[in-house]
Design a protein around this motif. Structure first.
Motif, mmCIF file in Angstrom:
data_model
loop_
_atom_site.group_PDB
_atom_site.id
_atom_site.type_symbol
_atom_site.label_atom_id
_atom_site.label_comp_id
_atom_site.label_asym_id
_atom_site.label_seq_id
_atom_site.Cartn_x
_atom_site.Cartn_y
_atom_site.Cartn_z
ATOM 1 N N GLU A 21 30.099 51.943 38.616
ATOM 2 C CA GLU A 21 29.053 51.723 39.882
ATOM 3 C C GLU A 21 29.106 53.053 40.567
ATOM 4 O O GLU A 21 28.077 53.481 41.163
ATOM 5 N N GLU A 22 30.239 53.506 40.442
ATOM 6 C CA GLU A 22 30.578 54.893 41.139
ATOM 7 C C GLU A 22 29.505 56.313 40.463
ATOM 8 O O GLU A 22 29.014 57.031 41.195
ATOM 9 N N LEU A 23 29.430 56.038 39.138
ATOM 10 C CA LEU A 23 28.563 56.936 38.523
ATOM 11 C C LEU A 23 27.317 56.791 38.713
ATOM 12 O O LEU A 23 26.367 57.842 38.755
ATOM 13 N N ASP A 24 26.862 55.484 39.061
ATOM 14 C CA ASP A 24 25.473 55.360 39.473
ATOM 15 C C ASP A 24 25.200 55.800 40.986
ATOM 16 O O ASP A 24 23.947 55.409 41.371
ATOM 17 N N GLY A 25 26.104 56.216 41.548
ATOM 18 C CA GLY A 25 25.774 56.576 43.194
ATOM 19 C C GLY A 25 26.084 55.252 43.964
ATOM 20 O O GLY A 25 25.795 55.343 45.139
ATOM 21 N N ASN A 26 26.591 54.223 43.537
ATOM 22 C CA ASN A 26 26.655 53.012 44.448
ATOM 23 C C ASN A 26 28.218 53.031 44.740
ATOM 24 O O ASN A 26 28.863 53.614 43.987
ATOM 25 N N ALA A 27 28.611 52.119 45.642
ATOM 26 C CA ALA A 27 30.194 52.003 45.920
ATOM 27 C C ALA A 27 30.611 50.666 45.212
ATOM 28 O O ALA A 27 29.756 49.638 45.106
ATOM 29 N N CYS A 28 31.817 50.947 44.770
ATOM 30 C CA CYS A 28 32.676 49.750 44.070
ATOM 31 C C CYS A 28 33.088 49.078 45.259
ATOM 32 O O CYS A 28 33.500 49.470 46.218
ATOM 33 N N ILE A 29 33.076 47.637 45.146
ATOM 34 C CA ILE A 29 33.559 46.851 46.196
ATOM 35 C C ILE A 29 35.172 46.754 46.317
ATOM 36 O O ILE A 29 35.839 46.426 47.081
ATOM 37 N N GLY A 30 35.840 47.531 45.305
ATOM 38 C CA GLY A 30 37.299 47.329 45.154
ATOM 39 C C GLY A 30 37.832 47.080 43.823
ATOM 40 O O GLY A 30 37.256 46.157 43.131
ATOM 41 N N TYR A 31 38.805 48.022 43.393
ATOM 42 C CA TYR A 31 39.181 47.946 41.988
ATOM 43 C C TYR A 31 39.863 46.563 41.537
ATOM 44 O O TYR A 31 40.204 46.022 40.604
ATOM 45 N N ALA A 32 40.550 46.026 42.962
ATOM 46 C CA ALA A 32 40.980 44.909 42.789
ATOM 47 C C ALA A 32 40.437 43.548 42.467
ATOM 48 O O ALA A 32 40.766 42.343 42.289
ATOM 49 N N GLU A 33 39.045 43.509 42.549
ATOM 50 C CA GLU A 33 37.973 42.728 42.626
ATOM 51 C C GLU A 33 37.456 42.457 41.386
ATOM 52 O O GLU A 33 37.488 43.420 40.351
ATOM 53 N N PRO A 34 37.089 41.255 40.844
ATOM 54 C CA PRO A 34 36.396 40.982 39.583
ATOM 55 C C PRO A 34 35.167 41.959 39.364
ATOM 56 O O PRO A 34 34.488 42.233 40.331
ATOM 57 N N HIS A 35 34.959 42.435 38.165
ATOM 58 C CA HIS A 35 33.991 43.115 37.885
ATOM 59 C C HIS A 35 33.000 42.577 36.831
ATOM 60 O O HIS A 35 33.401 42.014 35.784
ATOM 61 N N LEU A 36 31.651 42.464 37.004
ATOM 62 C CA LEU A 36 30.645 41.697 36.207
ATOM 63 C C LEU A 36 30.709 42.131 35.211
ATOM 64 O O LEU A 36 30.669 41.429 34.075
ATOM 65 N N ALA A 37 30.592 43.406 34.659
ATOM 66 C CA ALA A 37 30.658 44.100 33.339
ATOM 67 C C ALA A 37 31.928 44.140 32.590
ATOM 68 O O ALA A 37 32.072 44.581 31.624
ATOM 69 N N GLY A 38 33.027 43.558 33.179
ATOM 70 C CA GLY A 38 34.440 43.531 32.716
ATOM 71 C C GLY A 38 35.241 44.829 32.997
ATOM 72 O O GLY A 38 35.046 45.612 33.720
ATOM 73 N N VAL A 39 35.765 44.995 31.613
ATOM 74 C CA VAL A 39 36.678 46.275 31.660
ATOM 75 C C VAL A 39 36.835 46.711 30.300
ATOM 76 O O VAL A 39 36.495 46.314 29.339
#
Length: 78
Positions: A21-39
């Protein structure tokens, strides 16, 4: 529950590199939170550059790795 729309990218030694999300210019809600696209692993960095962090981690890892010596066992014939 909050969930980030991006993918969490990890370096080869397990350290967090970034969220897509950071590459797209958006903010990540937090690295400790779940990510929709996974890891995913940091194998291909943006714009085709090499990841210095991963290169250094692999250099250290290979320096302490035991030497590979194949065992000389006879191979059974068919």
């Amino acid at each position: 529950m909050a969930i980030c729309n991006g993918c969490l990218v990890l370096h080869r030694d397990g350290e967090i590199a970034y969220c897509t999300e950071e590459l797209d210019g958006n903010a990540c809600i937090g690295y400790a939170e779940p990510h929709l696209a996974g890891v995913m692993a940091c194998r291909i960095t943006p714009r085709g550059t090499r990841c210095r962090h991963c290169d250094e981690a692999m250099r250290r890892r290979l320096a302490i790795a035991p030497r590979f010596v194949p065992e000389r066992e006879p191979v059974p014939a068919n």
